[in-house]
Design an enzyme around this catalytic site. Sequence first.
Site, short mmCIF file in Angstrom:
data_model
loop_
_atom_site.label_atom_id
_atom_site.label_comp_id
_atom_site.label_asym_id
_atom_site.label_seq_id
_atom_site.Cartn_x
_atom_site.Cartn_y
_atom_site.Cartn_z
N GLU A 48 5.50 -7.05 -13.27
CA GLU A 48 5.26 -6.11 -14.37
C GLU A 48 4.99 -4.77 -13.70
O GLU A 48 3.84 -4.43 -13.43
CB GLU A 48 4.06 -6.55 -15.22
CG GLU A 48 4.13 -7.99 -15.71
CD GLU A 48 3.37 -8.96 -14.80
OE1 GLU A 48 2.63 -8.51 -13.90
OE2 GLU A 48 3.54 -10.16 -14.99
N LYS A 108 4.67 -22.04 -20.14
CA LYS A 108 5.68 -21.21 -20.82
C LYS A 108 6.77 -20.69 -19.89
O LYS A 108 7.80 -20.22 -20.36
CB LYS A 108 5.00 -20.02 -21.49
CG LYS A 108 3.99 -20.41 -22.55
CD LYS A 108 3.40 -19.20 -23.24
CE LYS A 108 2.59 -18.32 -22.36
NZ LYS A 108 1.18 -18.59 -22.24
N ASP A 140 0.54 -20.17 -9.45
CA ASP A 140 -0.14 -21.46 -9.63
C ASP A 140 0.43 -22.57 -8.75
O ASP A 140 1.63 -22.59 -8.46
CB ASP A 140 -0.03 -21.91 -11.09
CG ASP A 140 -0.93 -21.13 -12.01
OD1 ASP A 140 -2.06 -20.80 -11.61
OD2 ASP A 140 -0.52 -20.87 -13.16
N GLN A 173 11.29 -20.58 -13.83
CA GLN A 173 11.68 -19.25 -14.27
C GLN A 173 12.79 -18.71 -13.39
O GLN A 173 12.67 -18.68 -12.18
CB GLN A 173 10.44 -18.35 -14.20
CG GLN A 173 10.61 -16.98 -14.70
CD GLN A 173 9.26 -16.32 -14.86
OE1 GLN A 173 8.77 -16.22 -15.95
NE2 GLN A 173 8.66 -15.88 -13.77
N SER A 204 0.81 -1.21 0.00
CA SER A 204 0.00 0.00 0.00
C SER A 204 0.85 1.27 0.00
O SER A 204 0.55 2.23 -0.71
CB SER A 204 -0.94 -0.01 1.21
OG SER A 204 -1.70 1.16 1.26
N SER A 205 1.92 1.28 0.78
CA SER A 205 2.77 2.48 0.85
C SER A 205 3.38 2.82 -0.49
O SER A 205 3.55 4.00 -0.82
CB SER A 205 3.88 2.28 1.88
OG SER A 205 3.33 2.14 3.17
N ALA A 234 2.02 1.78 -3.49
CA ALA A 234 0.90 2.08 -4.39
C ALA A 234 0.47 3.54 -4.24
O ALA A 234 0.10 4.19 -5.21
CB ALA A 234 -0.26 1.15 -4.10
N TYR A 284 1.40 -26.68 -12.45
CA TYR A 284 2.15 -25.89 -13.44
C TYR A 284 3.43 -26.58 -13.89
O TYR A 284 3.75 -26.61 -15.06
CB TYR A 284 2.45 -24.50 -12.86
CG TYR A 284 2.89 -23.54 -13.93
CD1 TYR A 284 1.95 -22.84 -14.67
CD2 TYR A 284 4.24 -23.35 -14.22
CE1 TYR A 284 2.33 -21.98 -15.67
CE2 TYR A 284 4.62 -22.49 -15.23
CZ TYR A 284 3.67 -21.81 -15.95
OH TYR A 284 4.05 -20.96 -16.96
N VAL A 295 8.10 -12.87 -11.94
CA VAL A 295 8.37 -11.67 -12.72
C VAL A 295 7.29 -10.64 -12.40
O VAL A 295 6.10 -10.93 -12.46
CB VAL A 295 8.44 -11.97 -14.23
CG1 VAL A 295 8.43 -10.68 -15.04
CG2 VAL A 295 9.70 -12.76 -14.54
#
Length: 193
Positions: free
Chosen positions: A138, A178, A128, A182, A111-112, A114, A171, A136
């Site tokens: 975004e 995909k 999953d 990762q 929150s801080s 955001a 998964y 990752v």
Amino acid sequence: MRLCDKDIEEWLERKELIIEPYPNKTLINGITVDIHLGNKFRFFYEHTGSCIDLSNSKIIGGLSLTEIMSNEIIFSKEQPCFLQPGSLVLCSTFESIKMPNNLVGWLDGRSSLARLGLMIHATAHRIDPGWNGNIVLEMFNAGKLTLVLRPKMRIAALSFEVLSQPVLRPYNLRKEAKYKIQNGVVPSRIHKE
């Protein structure tokens, strides 16, 4: 059922849920585990392509998906990453997560952060059952000022829900997955759909 802090600690101690490096207990509160920003980033280039056709991952204007963003860039702990207003960057978490087949994880921003305009995931916040690897992020700056990010800063919180039973197709066992195991910042693989 959402796991509380005591449950999360028990799942970690039994190694049913694995977070590496193992989180300090001060990072496990209420129903979440705080996680940190990693040091691997990918930036989008300024480009002349007008749009991406999401049905076939082609960029109108002749560029491929790999041509619109940088290779993975590794930052030192002291090195700042500047996220300009209106910019999107892909980056990985410092922690690696291994999910059991009967647990789903949820990624939430802090929150801080955001309140300063930082969105840490565009829409993909589910982890999953059977997931194994870095997450990752975004990250998007929806604010008016440039945001300075640094590796290992607290960036997000994970919460976990127990499923009614283990999933049939976790998964890590799906052939078409995909982003299996990762490590680092893997760009979109929409072209593999």
